[in-house]
Each structure stands twice: as structure tokens, then as C-alpha cells.
Design a protein around this motif. Structure first.
Motif, PDB file in Angstrom:
ATOM      1  N   LEU A  21       0.888  -1.161   0.000  1.00  0.00           N
ATOM      2  CA  LEU A  21       0.000   0.000   0.000  1.00  0.00           C
ATOM      3  C   LEU A  21       0.924   1.208   0.000  1.00  0.00           C
ATOM      4  O   LEU A  21       1.651   1.454   0.978  1.00  0.00           O
ATOM      5  N   ASP A  22       0.919   1.928  -1.103  1.00  0.00           N
ATOM      6  CA  ASP A  22       1.886   3.005  -1.300  1.00  0.00           C
ATOM      7  C   ASP A  22       1.733   4.056  -0.198  1.00  0.00           C
ATOM      8  O   ASP A  22       0.632   4.517   0.081  1.00  0.00           O
ATOM      9  N   GLY A  23       2.842   4.421   0.432  1.00  0.00           N
ATOM     10  CA  GLY A  23       2.784   5.440   1.483  1.00  0.00           C
ATOM     11  C   GLY A  23       1.905   5.036   2.651  1.00  0.00           C
ATOM     12  O   GLY A  23       1.280   5.878   3.287  1.00  0.00           O
ATOM     13  N   LEU A  24       1.854   3.738   2.950  1.00  0.00           N
ATOM     14  CA  LEU A  24       0.942   3.208   3.977  1.00  0.00           C
ATOM     15  C   LEU A  24       1.120   3.880   5.341  1.00  0.00           C
ATOM     16  O   LEU A  24       0.160   4.291   5.976  1.00  0.00           O
ATOM     17  N   GLY A  26      11.676   7.897  -2.467  1.00  0.00           N
ATOM     18  CA  GLY A  26      10.657   8.092  -3.485  1.00  0.00           C
ATOM     19  C   GLY A  26      10.008   6.745  -3.736  1.00  0.00           C
ATOM     20  O   GLY A  26      10.514   5.710  -3.296  1.00  0.00           O
ATOM     21  N   SER A  27       8.889   6.751  -4.454  1.00  0.00           N
ATOM     22  CA  SER A  27       8.246   5.464  -4.737  1.00  0.00           C
ATOM     23  C   SER A  27       9.120   4.588  -5.631  1.00  0.00           C
ATOM     24  O   SER A  27       9.124   3.368  -5.504  1.00  0.00           O
ATOM     25  N   ASP A  28       9.847   5.225  -6.546  1.00  0.00           N
ATOM     26  CA  ASP A  28      10.670   4.442  -7.473  1.00  0.00           C
ATOM     27  C   ASP A  28      11.876   3.820  -6.774  1.00  0.00           C
ATOM     28  O   ASP A  28      12.132   2.616  -6.883  1.00  0.00           O
ATOM     29  N   PHE A  82      -1.215  -0.866  -4.409  1.00  0.00           N
ATOM     30  CA  PHE A  82      -2.326   0.091  -4.304  1.00  0.00           C
ATOM     31  C   PHE A  82      -1.758   1.483  -4.075  1.00  0.00           C
ATOM     32  O   PHE A  82      -0.915   1.676  -3.200  1.00  0.00           O
ATOM     33  N   LYS A  83      -2.233   2.451  -4.826  1.00  0.00           N
ATOM     34  CA  LYS A  83      -1.691   3.810  -4.730  1.00  0.00           C
ATOM     35  C   LYS A  83      -2.540   4.728  -3.850  1.00  0.00           C
ATOM     36  O   LYS A  83      -2.069   5.766  -3.381  1.00  0.00           O
ATOM     37  N   GLY A  84      -3.804   4.352  -3.631  1.00  0.00           N
ATOM     38  CA  GLY A  84      -4.758   5.251  -2.966  1.00  0.00           C
ATOM     39  C   GLY A  84      -4.270   5.820  -1.639  1.00  0.00           C
ATOM     40  O   GLY A  84      -4.515   6.990  -1.335  1.00  0.00           O
ATOM     41  N   GLY A 124       4.283  -0.997   3.253  1.00  0.00           N
ATOM     42  CA  GLY A 124       4.222   0.208   2.443  1.00  0.00           C
ATOM     43  C   GLY A 124       5.604   0.454   1.867  1.00  0.00           C
ATOM     44  O   GLY A 124       6.581  -0.157   2.292  1.00  0.00           O
ATOM     45  N   ASP A 125       5.690   1.356   0.887  1.00  0.00           N
ATOM     46  CA  ASP A 125       7.010   1.623   0.310  1.00  0.00           C
ATOM     47  C   ASP A 125       7.711   2.779   1.009  1.00  0.00           C
ATOM     48  O   ASP A 125       8.890   3.015   0.783  1.00  0.00           O
ATOM     49  N   HIS A 126       6.971   3.525   1.830  1.00  0.00           N
ATOM     50  CA  HIS A 126       7.554   4.621   2.614  1.00  0.00           C
ATOM     51  C   HIS A 126       6.445   5.179   3.479  1.00  0.00           C
ATOM     52  O   HIS A 126       5.273   4.837   3.294  1.00  0.00           O
ATOM     53  N   THR A 127       6.800   6.040   4.394  1.00  0.00           N
ATOM     54  CA  THR A 127       5.817   6.806   5.145  1.00  0.00           C
ATOM     55  C   THR A 127       5.413   8.007   4.299  1.00  0.00           C
ATOM     56  O   THR A 127       6.262   8.646   3.693  1.00  0.00           O
ATOM     57  N   GLU A 163       3.742  14.886   2.427  1.00  0.00           N
ATOM     58  CA  GLU A 163       4.923  14.442   1.687  1.00  0.00           C
ATOM     59  C   GLU A 163       5.480  13.175   2.343  1.00  0.00           C
ATOM     60  O   GLU A 163       5.067  12.805   3.443  1.00  0.00           O
ATOM     61  N   HIS A 164       6.406  12.560   1.637  1.00  0.00           N
ATOM     62  CA  HIS A 164       7.065  11.368   2.163  1.00  0.00           C
ATOM     63  C   HIS A 164       7.939  11.747   3.355  1.00  0.00           C
ATOM     64  O   HIS A 164       8.384  12.882   3.477  1.00  0.00           O
ATOM     65  N   ALA A 165       8.170  10.755   4.215  1.00  0.00           N
ATOM     66  CA  ALA A 165       9.043  10.971   5.367  1.00  0.00           C
ATOM     67  C   ALA A 165       9.926   9.736   5.530  1.00  0.00           C
ATOM     68  O   ALA A 165       9.657   8.680   4.953  1.00  0.00           O
TER      69      ALA A 165
HETATM   70 ZN    ZN Z   1       5.336   5.409  -2.924  1.00  0.00          ZN
END
Ligand code: ZN
Ligand code: ZN
Length: 416
Positions: free
Chosen positions: A8-11, A55-57, A306-308, A349-352, A359-361
């Protein structure tokens, strides 16, 4: 045994006031995921390394066992791949914007008013001209991204990514000349190519019918392409070729172009089911149906993205994020039931992504693993906080697949 990895992206998130100082993951009513927590074990993961904001990548590369610090080609190539380009090692790509300049080449709007009217047409017409020409032996192709974005791909010998941007990054300044960032003849050549391309594009776009139409409609003309973030494509290892990682046939399910690009690059067969949007309104049920079908087929690893969750955080909507997690949880239970629990499942998740910061953390992300035979821990709910007490401890992103494939009893002994 089959393996399912759900990202779950940015979970993960920070506690937010409107959820009673809980994170969206803590606040979510997610009975299946919590049940899996009681049957499995959790831990927390630094996608890249402690203190690095992923980053997500870069994070997905790491989760797929590839050290992004060694292999990440930069945002230019990944944006191009995300927009449909197939890049070969040695190709150089930039992120680009359609923008507006006045007659003195001063940037009056960096995004051509964010109006995408006619931009598909412009990219098509530019590409059919570019197709017939080269710049000092270098071929250039454009790939349309979302809104005003366009990726610029250079193919040819002796290119370099060590060149500066033409984007002044500020309005009211002139379009910059790209400069070589070192004395390498390849950098000098690449900067010259970009400068010739920029003047050519400006001439081509200034007289284009689409821009006359844009002005007639009261829109700003898209009369230049500004480039930034040069990167050179490298050979990236495929996950089926990692040493001591026994994956034979991986499939990925995602509707997000950047993630689909990363997945394709590292050797997944990529599925984008109908109704999957890469947003909060995605058909979660259809993605889960697809996962079940693929797991029952010839694939040993299915990656479900999942990106949501990430989108909700970027929009500052922790409550929408919480509800999205709830929906994913209840749909995922169907996979577990379908296999009567005889399956390995990883959820992370791939990041916070902080819904407060939008924003990402760098905070580590919780992960949860389940296998029918494994050491369980004593936790019965899954969250950022509980994961710190989990039996799996703290790992790096590059370790995750090894852990999962071992739980699936696919790994060989290292040494005698
Ligand atoms: Zn991401
Ligand atoms: Zn994000």
C-alpha cells in the motif's frame, strides 16, 4: 507455496488529531489484516536506509532487492519509463514541462498554465518531425506524461547525464542553456544537443496551430519544453536473476505508471486490470480477483500495488486513507480464504507519507508477514507502533523478498 506481496503506497503515517491522535493504519477497522497479524509476525523496515526519505521508485527498487544507490538512473529515465518509454542502457532521459516563454525567452509560466489542451497533438506532431531528424547523430523522442509533463529521451552514442537543466525553476527568468557539468566530451556533446533541441522545439511550437487555438481559447501557448533531472539508463538486474533469491515467474498488478515501469524493468509481467485507476476510486475487488487468478496460475510471486493510500496523504486526507485501508483489508481476506491459508503473504508500504506534511518521510514502515509454518509473535493488531515490538525486528527494504521467499520454503542454503 505461492507468495503474495501487497504494497500500500505510502501506507505508514504520523498520528493525526482528527483520528484521535492515531495514524490512519491504527484507526482503521481492518479485521482481516489484524487477524493476519495474530497469525503471523511483524517488524519495521527502512525501505532504503535510516534517515533516507524514499521516493516510490527508489523504494520499490529496494523492495525488489535492488540497491537504488547503485542502480537508480535518476528521475528522468523513470519518468520516461512511467510514461511508456522502453529505455536501453546508455539512453539519457529528462523530465520535461511544456511551458510558456515570451519573445525574449523569459519563462512566463513554467507549466503552460497547467492546461493540457492540445498537448497530445503537440507531442504526436513533434515526434513525427523528430523521427525524421537527428541532433549530431542523437535521436530524440518525447513521451507525454500527466498534465503539462513530457519526458525527453535521447538515444545515441557517447551521451552523458552530467548536464544542467534548461528549466530555470522560476518564472521571470530566461530559459537556461544546458551546460556540461564536467569536462567529459560526452557531457559537452549532450549539452549541445539539448540546446539545439530546445531552440528547434521553440521554433516548431511557436508557429503550431495548437498554440494558435490555445491562445484563441484564452490559454497560454505551450511554446517551449523545459528539461531537468537528466539521468542515464543503466542495466538493472532482474529479480529472477538475484543471487540466492529463488523467484522464477513474478507478476505485478498496478495501475500506476511509475510503478508499472519499475516492475517491467526488473522483470515482472505487469497486469493493469480494467477498473484499476491508481487512485482512491480504484476497483480493489478487481485487483484482488486478478491476484487470485495469477496466484492460481504459473506465477510464484504476485506483487499487488495500491496507490490510494499515498494519494490520500498527499492530499492531506487521513480519513480517506483510513477508509481505503479498511476496504483493502476486507478484500484481501478473499485471497487467504481461497488458499485456505496455504500461502505466504507480506503486507507493507514503500515509505511513510505524512498526511500532515503531505509528503514522504523517512520513518521506517511497518511490515507484516504470514506463512502457515513460521515463528509468530504475540501481536494481534498491525500498525506503525506495534511493528516496533514485532518479532521480525528492523530490516532493510532489500531484505524483504529474501524473507518472504524463505517463508515460502524456496531458498537454498548459502555455503556448505
Ligand atoms: Zn510510494
Ligand atoms: Zn507519494
Amino acid at each position: 507455496m505461492k507468495t503474495l506481496l501487497v504494497v500500500l503506497d505510502g501506507l505508514s503515517d504520523w498520528p493525526v488529531g482528527e483520528l484521535g491522535n492515531k495514524t490512519p493504519l491504527e484507526a482503521a477497522e481492518k479485521s482481516f489484516i489484524d487477524r493476519l497479524a495474530s497469525l503471523g509476525a511483524q517488524g519495521y523496515m527502512d525501505p532504503i536506509s535510516p534517515g533516507t526519505i524514499p521516493g516510490s521508485d527508489t523504494s520499490h527498487l529496494a523492495i525488489f532487492g535492488i540497491d537504488p544507490r547503485k542502480y537508480y538512473p535518476g528521475r528522468g529515465p523513470f519518468e520516461a519509463i512511467g510514461s511508456g518509454a522502453i529505455l536501453n542502457p546508455g539512453d539519457v532521459a529528462f523530465r520535461g514541462n511544456f511551458a510558456t516563454v515570451n519573445e525574449d525567452m523569459v519563462v512566463t509560466n513554467r507549466r503552460a498554465g497547467r492546461i493540457d489542451f492540445g498537448l497530445d497533438q503537440l507531442v504526436r506532431d513533434l515526434n513525427s518531425e523528430l523521427n525524421k531528424m537527428d541532433f549530431d547523430g542523437v535521436r530524440i523522442e518525447l513521451y507525454r506524461g500527466a498534465e503539462h509533463r513530457v519526458a525527453v529521451v535521447l538515444r545515441g552514442h557517447d551521451l552523458s547525464y552530467r548536464v544542467s537543466d534548461t528549466d530555470p525553476h522560476k518564472e521571470g527568468l530566461k530559459v537556461l542553456s544546458s551546460r556540461p557539468l564536467d569536462n567529459d566530451p560526452r557531457s559537452i556533446k549532450t549539452a549541445e544537443v539539448i540546446n539545439k533541441f530546445t531552440s528547434w522545439v521553440h521554433r516548431f511550437l511557436t508557429d503550431h496551430k495548437v498554440n494558435r487555438d490555445r491562445v484563441e481559447h484564452g490559454y497560454l501557448p505551450a511554446n517551449i519544453i523545459l528539461v531537468r533531472g537528466a539521468g542515464m539508463m543503466r542495466k538493472i538486474p532482474r529479480i529472477t536473476e538475484h543471487e540466492r533469491l529463488n523467484i522464477t515467474r513474478p507478476a505485478a498488478i498496478s495501475a500506476t505508471s511509475l510503478i508499472k515501469g519499475v516492475c517491467r524493468l526488473v522483470g515482472f509481467e505487469v497486469y493493469h486490470p480494467e477498473g484499476a485507476t491508481g487512485g482512491l476510486n480504484t476497483r480493489i475487488d478487481v485487483k484482488v480477483d486478478t491476484a487470485i487468478k495469477l496466484l492460481k496460475g504459473n506465477y510464484d510471486l504476485v506483487f499487488l500495488h495500491f496507490k490510494g493510500t499515498d494519494s490520500a496523504s498527499h492530499d492531506g486526507k487521513p480519513d480517506a486513507k483510513k477508509r481505503f485501508i479498511e476496504k483493502v483489508s476486507s478484500e484481501l481476506s478473499r485471497i487467504f480464504d481461497e488458499f485456505n491459508g496455504e500461502i505466504v503473504i507480506g503486507i507493507t508500504g514503500d515509505h511513510t507519507t505524512s498526511s500532515i506534511r503531505r509528503e514522504h518521510a523517512s520513518d521506517p514502515v511497518p511490515f507484516l508477514v504470514y506463512a502457515p509454518r513460521m515463528f509468530r509473535d504475540s501481536l494481534s493488531t498491525f500498525s506503525e507502533r506495534t511493528s516496533r515490538q514485532g518479532g521480525m525486528g528492523r530490516i532493510r527494504g532489500v531484505d524483504l523478498l529474501y524473507l518472504l521467499m524463505d517463508l515460502a520454503e524456496k531458498q537454498d542454503k548459502f555455503g556448505a
